[in-house]
Each structure stands twice: as C-alpha cells, then as structure tokens.
Design an enzyme around this catalytic site. Structure first.
Site, PDB file in Angstrom:
ATOM      1  N   ASN A   1      -0.773  -6.207   1.647  1.00 30.38           N
ATOM      2  CA  ASN A   1      -0.369  -6.595   0.293  1.00 30.38           C
ATOM      3  C   ASN A   1       0.596  -7.467   0.116  1.00 30.38           C
ATOM      4  OD1 ASN A   1       2.118  -5.207   0.015  1.00 30.38           O
ATOM      5  ND2 ASN A   1       0.790  -3.356   0.524  1.00 30.38           N
TER       6      ASN A   1
ATOM      7  N   LYS B   1     -13.107  -7.986  18.006  1.00 25.12           N
ATOM      8  CA  LYS B   1     -13.636  -8.810  16.654  1.00 25.12           C
ATOM      9  C   LYS B   1     -14.827  -8.568  16.191  1.00 25.12           C
ATOM     10  CE  LYS B   1     -13.109 -13.634  15.072  1.00 25.12           C
ATOM     11  NZ  LYS B   1     -13.236 -14.965  15.508  1.00 25.12           N
TER      12      LYS B   1
ATOM     13  N   PHE C   1       9.151   4.133  -6.347  1.00 27.80           N
ATOM     14  CA  PHE C   1       8.686   2.925  -7.113  1.00 27.80           C
ATOM     15  C   PHE C   1       7.160   3.128  -7.890  1.00 27.80           C
ATOM     16  CE2 PHE C   1      11.634  -0.557  -6.949  1.00 27.80           C
ATOM     17  CZ  PHE C   1      12.496  -0.045  -6.229  1.00 27.80           C
TER      18      PHE C   1
ATOM     19  N   LYS D   1       3.356  10.108 -11.924  1.00 25.70           N
ATOM     20  CA  LYS D   1       4.149   9.837 -10.299  1.00 25.70           C
ATOM     21  C   LYS D   1       5.115  10.702 -10.151  1.00 25.70           C
ATOM     22  CE  LYS D   1       2.056   5.917  -9.380  1.00 25.70           C
ATOM     23  NZ  LYS D   1       1.825   4.591  -9.468  1.00 25.70           N
TER      24      LYS D   1
ATOM     25  N   LYS E   1       4.767  13.551  -7.371  1.00 32.77           N
ATOM     26  CA  LYS E   1       5.215  13.471  -6.042  1.00 32.77           C
ATOM     27  C   LYS E   1       6.613  14.149  -6.120  1.00 32.77           C
ATOM     28  CE  LYS E   1       2.970   9.064  -5.582  1.00 32.77           C
ATOM     29  NZ  LYS E   1       2.709   7.878  -4.603  1.00 32.77           N
TER      30      LYS E   1
END
Ligand code: C5P
Length: 398
Positions: free
Chosen positions: A209, A288, A323, A337, A341
């Site tokens: 990301n 690959k 976060f 969240k 969590k």
C-alpha cells in the site's frame, strides 16, 4: 531554558554567516554553552575573534590545528554536544553532508555527530531550487534533521525569493522548543509500528500500500523526545529511523505480528501506526508466474490483526492505540474499531481531507478515546500531530 545544554554552532561560508554571532548570543542568554565549528570560507564573512569572544571557546576551523587539547577535536566535540545547529548551511555544505564527504572541520564534525541536527539553509534562490540541493535536502529530512527556513525575501545577491536564512531568534526558538519536552514518557517503553507491509505474490511481485511511514516515524521521534525507550517495528520505507530507537525492520504482516507479540509484554504503551495488509496470497509462487492468455486468480487468506491481538493480550496499565484511515463514515468506523480491537484510543484520519494521511507531510487527525472523548485537530505537520498523539496517550498512563 537551555541551561546545561551544550550546542555546536556550525557555520558555513555564506553571507548570512554575519548573523551567526547573534545566534551565539541568544543561545548564551538562554543558558546554553556554545562551541563554534566552521568552514574556512565562513571566516570570510565573520571573524574568529568575534566568534571566540562571544562563545568563550576556541573556534574549530582547522582539522590540523594543534592548539586544541584533543588532537581529534571533531570527535571530542561531538561527545560534548547535545545538539548541532548549522546556520547558515550553504548548498555546498548540505551536499557534503548528504553524500558523506568530510574534508574540513565542519563536515568532519557533522559526520561524527549522531545527535539531533538543525539546519538553517541560506543561498541564492536558483541554487536553493536546484535539483541537487532539493535532493540533498530530502536526504537531510530523511535523516530526521530539523530544517528551519529558508525564508523568502530580498537576498544579498539582489534576487527576491526563497533562500534567506531564518532569523537568529527563529532558529534559537526551534532549539528551545526541541528541549521543551516535558519527559512525559520518562522510564516508559513504547512499541510503535510504522509503514506498509509487503506480501509476496511470487519472487518478483508483491501486494502493498501507499503508506510512507512518516506518521509512525514522527510518533517514534516524539516518544523518544519525551524520554521513552522506543521499539519501532517498521515495514519497508524510505526514511531513516531517529537515532536512539531500536529499529526492527520487517516485510510481511506475519513478521510484524510476531515481533509485536514478542515485544508487547515489556511495553508500557503500543501505538500501531502501520498500514498492515489485511490479506496475503494463500501460497506465494516459488517461481515467477508466467504470462499466458488465461485469466488468473489468486486466493487471499487473512493476516493476523496485530492491534486486535495486542488488545487481547493487554494487561492492566498497558496503553494501546491504533489508527483508522477511512474514506467514509470515519467516526462511526473508528469507534467500531476502538471497541472491536480493545484499544484505549484510535487516531482517525480520512482520505477525504486534502493533504492528509498517506505520503503527505501533513495530517488532519482526531483522537477518539475509549472514554468517549473525541479531540479533533486542524491540518498540521505530522511532527505536530505526533506531539498531540503522544500527549493524549501519555495522559492515559496511570
Ligand atoms: O482494521 P483496520 O486495518 O482499519 O485498522 C487499522 C488499525 O489496525 C491500525 O492501527 C493498524 O496498524 C492496525 N492493524 C493491525 N493489523 C492488521 C490490520 C490493521 O495491527 N492486520
């Protein structure tokens, strides 16, 4: 305010060097001891006598000067100093710092010093905007150095634009601010995750990301400044860890999970700022994957949720923060969240806010506490945001 602090003032050869004696005066007035290290060219713009009179120490400008007690002054002076300021920093000295050249007193001293460095660049606008200087400045930022200025305005060369050295009081204020930490985390161990994770698809492709790691590294920096022992678990990023943190570099979510589970027992606080991949390819190909005319599909399996697992492990007295980067229903999702969590707080940021989150140097955050309190902040630098996050987190320690 700077009582007991030992500061090296590095001066390089630009016209703004004529203001360097004022920096010594201001540092002295604030209680600091100052030793000057300068290039020979700096002495074209200010004099050794002025600098020695004001600093009350010999000026170190010549590596082969036998008048110094230590034959290796560039080493002993760095053992003495708490912080180094380079003002003015010319394009040339910044280039030497960036590329590891140490061919005179100032660049040699810089190379030997591993504490906090403040750089106040000063040069002609065209030089400042050149690719060489801008690339080198990026390197200075990556090393965690604090950059002050340059300001815009009228330059000695007749140009108008960016390149004026910041005023001596601004430079000294930045140093005062640095030492103004309140030791909020003295004696505490803080575990921080940062950056992206990378999940291999085959030996040459991966899933990842856009996380730059800047927010997590800024939090690590601030925790360190507040006196904590910092363990930074980082995915692959292009920034250097601040000197003094224990850096553990990882690639995959599974590796990050393992390190965090191992380290959490000894931590008083954990802040999970990493953008962890929620899924990984079920079986990364050993060779690959060859191109063909067929469609291919990859099966993904779930990665462990590090924050959630630490939430389950959490003992009384441990503080856990995470976060939430959202694109919609930000507050709702962040609260969910926090609950799921078992975190004590969640820092919420949104991809909808301009100049915020992934890749930017700025962020617009809200800190949502388990108590229901929500603190929202304006858009600010990640360094500033990190200060607020650490302050909010430290206030939760009983
Ligand atoms: O569920 P989501 O990924 O949005 O949660 C974000 C928070 O959870 C962040 O603090 C992130 O570091 C953490 N996280 C984690 N492990 C995962 C996924 C997210 O620790 N596998």
């Amino acid at each position: 305010m700077l009582q007991g602090k030992n500061i090296i003032l590095g001066i390089s050869g630009g016209i703004a060097a004529y203001k360097a004696p004022l920096i010594i005066r201001l540092l002295h007035t604030a209680g600091a001891s100052v030793k000057v290290v300068c290039t020979q060219n700096a002495l074209e713009f200010t004099t050794k006598t002025t600098l020695e009179t004001l600093s009350e120490h010999p000026v170190y400008a010549d590596v082969f000067d036998r008048d110094f007690v230590h034959s290796t002054e560039h080493i002993s002076i760095t053992d003495w100093a708490d912080l180094m300021i380079i003002a003015p920093a010319t394009g040339n000295i910044i280039g030497k710092f960036a590329s590891g050249i140490a061919d005179e007193a100032l660049s040699t001293t810089y190379m030997a010093f591993n504490g906090p460095v403040f750089i106040a660049p000063a040069m002609n606008t065209k030089m400042w905007l050149s690719k060489a200087v801008q690339d080198n400045m990026a390197e200075m930022r990556n090393r965690g150095h604090q950059i002050i200025g340059p300001d815009e305005g009228n330059l000695a060369c007749g140009y108008d634009g960016a390149g004026r050295m910041s005023q001596p009081d601004e430079i000294v204020d930045a140093v005062k601010e640095f030492f103004s930490a309140e030791s909020l985390l003295e004696g505490k161990t803080v575990l921080i995750t940062a950056g992206p994770t990378v999940e291999n698809i085959d030996p040459v492709r991966f899933l990842s990301n856009y996380s730059s790691g800047k927010m997590g590294y800024a939090i690590a920096n601030e925790a360190l400044r507040q006196g904590a022992k910092v363990v930074l678990v980082s995915g692959p990023v292009n920034i250097n860890a601040p000197a003094g943190v224990e850096l553990i570099s990882v690639k995959t979510a599974a590796e990050m999970h393992q390190v965090c589970v191992d380290k959490f027992a000894d931590a008083d606080m954990a802040i999970m700022a990493a953008a962890v991949a929620d899924y990984r390819p079920k079986d990364a190909a050993e060779k690959k994957i060859k191109k063909s005319d067929d469609e291919i599909s990859i099966t993904f399996v779930k990665n462990p949720d590090i924050l959630a697992d630490l939430g389950r492990m959490k003992k009384a007295g441990q503080i856990l923060g995470g976060f939430a980067l959202e694109t919609d229903h930000e507050l709702e999702n962040a609260k969910q969240k926090l609950h799921n969590k078992k975190a004590d707080f969640i820092v919420m940021n949104s991809l909808r806010d301009a100049n915020s989150a992934f890749g930017y140097d700025t962020n617009k955050i809200s800190v949502i506490h388990a108590s229901g309190d929500v603190k929202s902040f304006e858009l600010m630098t990640k360094t500033e945001a990190a200060k607020h996050i650490i302050k909010e987190a430290a206030a939760l320690i009983k």
